[in-house]
Scaffold this active site. Sequence first.
Site, PDB file in Angstrom:
ATOM      1  N   GLU A  87      38.837  56.543  32.060  1.00 34.30           N
ATOM      2  CA  GLU A  87      39.665  57.679  31.672  1.00 34.30           C
ATOM      3  C   GLU A  87      40.741  57.961  32.722  1.00 34.30           C
ATOM      4  O   GLU A  87      41.855  58.349  32.383  1.00 34.30           O
ATOM      5  CB  GLU A  87      38.792  58.916  31.467  1.00 34.30           C
ATOM      6  N   PRO A 121      33.452  43.522  42.701  1.00 29.44           N
ATOM      7  CA  PRO A 121      32.358  44.162  41.954  1.00 29.44           C
ATOM      8  C   PRO A 121      32.795  45.509  41.389  1.00 29.44           C
ATOM      9  O   PRO A 121      33.607  46.220  42.005  1.00 29.44           O
ATOM     10  CB  PRO A 121      31.257  44.341  43.015  1.00 29.44           C
ATOM     11  N   ARG A 122      32.255  45.859  40.233  1.00 28.52           N
ATOM     12  CA  ARG A 122      32.610  47.131  39.599  1.00 28.52           C
ATOM     13  C   ARG A 122      32.275  48.311  40.492  1.00 28.52           C
ATOM     14  O   ARG A 122      33.026  49.263  40.585  1.00 28.52           O
ATOM     15  CB  ARG A 122      31.871  47.254  38.255  1.00 28.52           C
ATOM     16  N   MET A 179      38.560  50.873  46.825  1.00 30.75           N
ATOM     17  CA  MET A 179      38.948  51.387  45.518  1.00 30.75           C
ATOM     18  C   MET A 179      40.464  51.467  45.420  1.00 30.75           C
ATOM     19  O   MET A 179      41.155  51.713  46.410  1.00 30.75           O
ATOM     20  CB  MET A 179      38.368  52.791  45.302  1.00 30.75           C
ATOM     21  N   GLY A 180      40.988  51.275  44.213  1.00 29.71           N
ATOM     22  CA  GLY A 180      42.398  51.496  43.955  1.00 29.71           C
ATOM     23  C   GLY A 180      43.314  50.327  44.240  1.00 29.71           C
ATOM     24  O   GLY A 180      44.534  50.462  44.117  1.00 29.71           O
ATOM     25  N   ASN A 230      38.511  46.938  31.251  1.00 30.28           N
ATOM     26  CA  ASN A 230      39.920  46.875  30.828  1.00 30.28           C
ATOM     27  C   ASN A 230      40.565  45.544  31.226  1.00 30.28           C
ATOM     28  O   ASN A 230      40.610  45.187  32.393  1.00 30.28           O
ATOM     29  CB  ASN A 230      40.677  48.041  31.461  1.00 30.28           C
ATOM     30  N   LEU A 243      43.792  44.872  30.458  1.00 35.18           N
ATOM     31  CA  LEU A 243      45.250  45.021  30.453  1.00 35.18           C
ATOM     32  C   LEU A 243      45.861  45.015  31.854  1.00 35.18           C
ATOM     33  O   LEU A 243      47.063  44.807  32.002  1.00 35.18           O
ATOM     34  CB  LEU A 243      45.647  46.301  29.716  1.00 35.18           C
ATOM     35  N   GLU A 244      45.040  45.236  32.886  1.00 31.88           N
ATOM     36  CA  GLU A 244      45.562  45.117  34.247  1.00 31.88           C
ATOM     37  C   GLU A 244      45.972  43.679  34.545  1.00 31.88           C
ATOM     38  O   GLU A 244      46.841  43.442  35.383  1.00 31.88           O
ATOM     39  CB  GLU A 244      44.515  45.596  35.265  1.00 31.88           C
TER      40      GLU A 244
END
Length: 423
Positions: A62, A271-272, A312-313, A338, A340-341
């Site tokens: 989100e 990793p997620r 992160m990021g 996702n 689309l990145e």
Amino acid sequence: MARTLYNCFLYLVFPLFVLRMLTRSLNMPGYRRRFSERFGILDTTTLKGSNIIWVHAASVGEVFVATPLIKSLLTNYPKFKLVVTTTTPTSSDLITQAFGDSVFHVYVPWDLPGSVKRFLNNVEPKLLVLIERELWPNIIHQTNFRGCAMVLVNARLSERSASHYEKFSSIASSMLTSLDIVACQSQEDAHRFISLGLPPKQIVVTGNMKFDLEVSATLEAERNEFRESSGLTSRFVILAASTHPGEEKAILDSFAKVKKKNENSILILAPRHIERCDDVSKECFSKNWQLIRYSEKMPINTEHDILLVDTMGDLLKLMGVANLAIVGGSFVPHGGHNMLEAAVWGVPILTGPYTRNFDEIAKLLVSSGAMLQIQPELLSSTLLKLIDDKDMSLRMSKAGKKLMKNNRGSKERTLTLISNLLG
């Protein structure tokens, strides 16, 4: 009556929910920090006297959707202050990293009557923007009771979710009719919302805002600088994004076969959940891979086989470095992440069979030729094929960029709806 029963159930299970969060905090300390915010206890001194737009983006997915929308809201409504709420520590970190003090960020209150009431007393929003599927009975009821406009944007509703809502039809119908507008990703989503009791006049199909992802000139410059300084321009870069337990082993085994044929290749492994990086690192070292962590900010040399992303990021920038992307969460029954990145950079994409969280996007990417969806046992052979077949990789690259371009526009349509609600 239905909401009363819902609240009774919430209070009964609430101790178990708190215990679960505290258990999760053993691995992710962020879950036990700022705990009072989840009860609606906030210091809102800086918000007093301001007009407030409240944006709720629960988790990482989100936040990905909300980020460009929040940027536009900050530009378009300078006289408003933005309150952004999230649910998880990871999404909280992403919002803080992206916006700093330009937004007022806190955790969303638990959907308990008292917590929601305290939050609304402190914040007093003029508009609530909910992302995708964040529908909570007490938040919707109390926000509506105070006369605050509400819009659900980039809304999606799978058949599975719709069937769950149907079991609690009176609560679902009450929530949906309280919303001013539902901006759906597709006509299929719109039909499912209507079947749950949402009046058709409150629905607009705006498309999927994920396609409005853009690469800024600044990000492209950062990508170029990192690629050249790391010596990656002359190496074949495979990026495995958002991987889950059970996927790293298959990816590392496949990369070993790639390495035998193409010694100059390198794997960027993300990793997620970054708290798993120590375990993933041990797995890599056990197979004698030469690994370097992204957070170390050290030069990557030709001896390094794997770059482990433990921050992160940074994934979007690193995706631009890749020659090929493997999107995780899809080779185990998680539902995918996702893609689309990768598509926005024109990077060819590989996923596994489990993509139900991004079903519509996956179908579009596969049908356009930008992505291959394969079984886990075909991963190594497909990687080798794409390394050899440069024409195929080029076709996939062009198809991804074209698909992104042809599906843009949802954000602007959503901003028009928000303008009408505020106007």
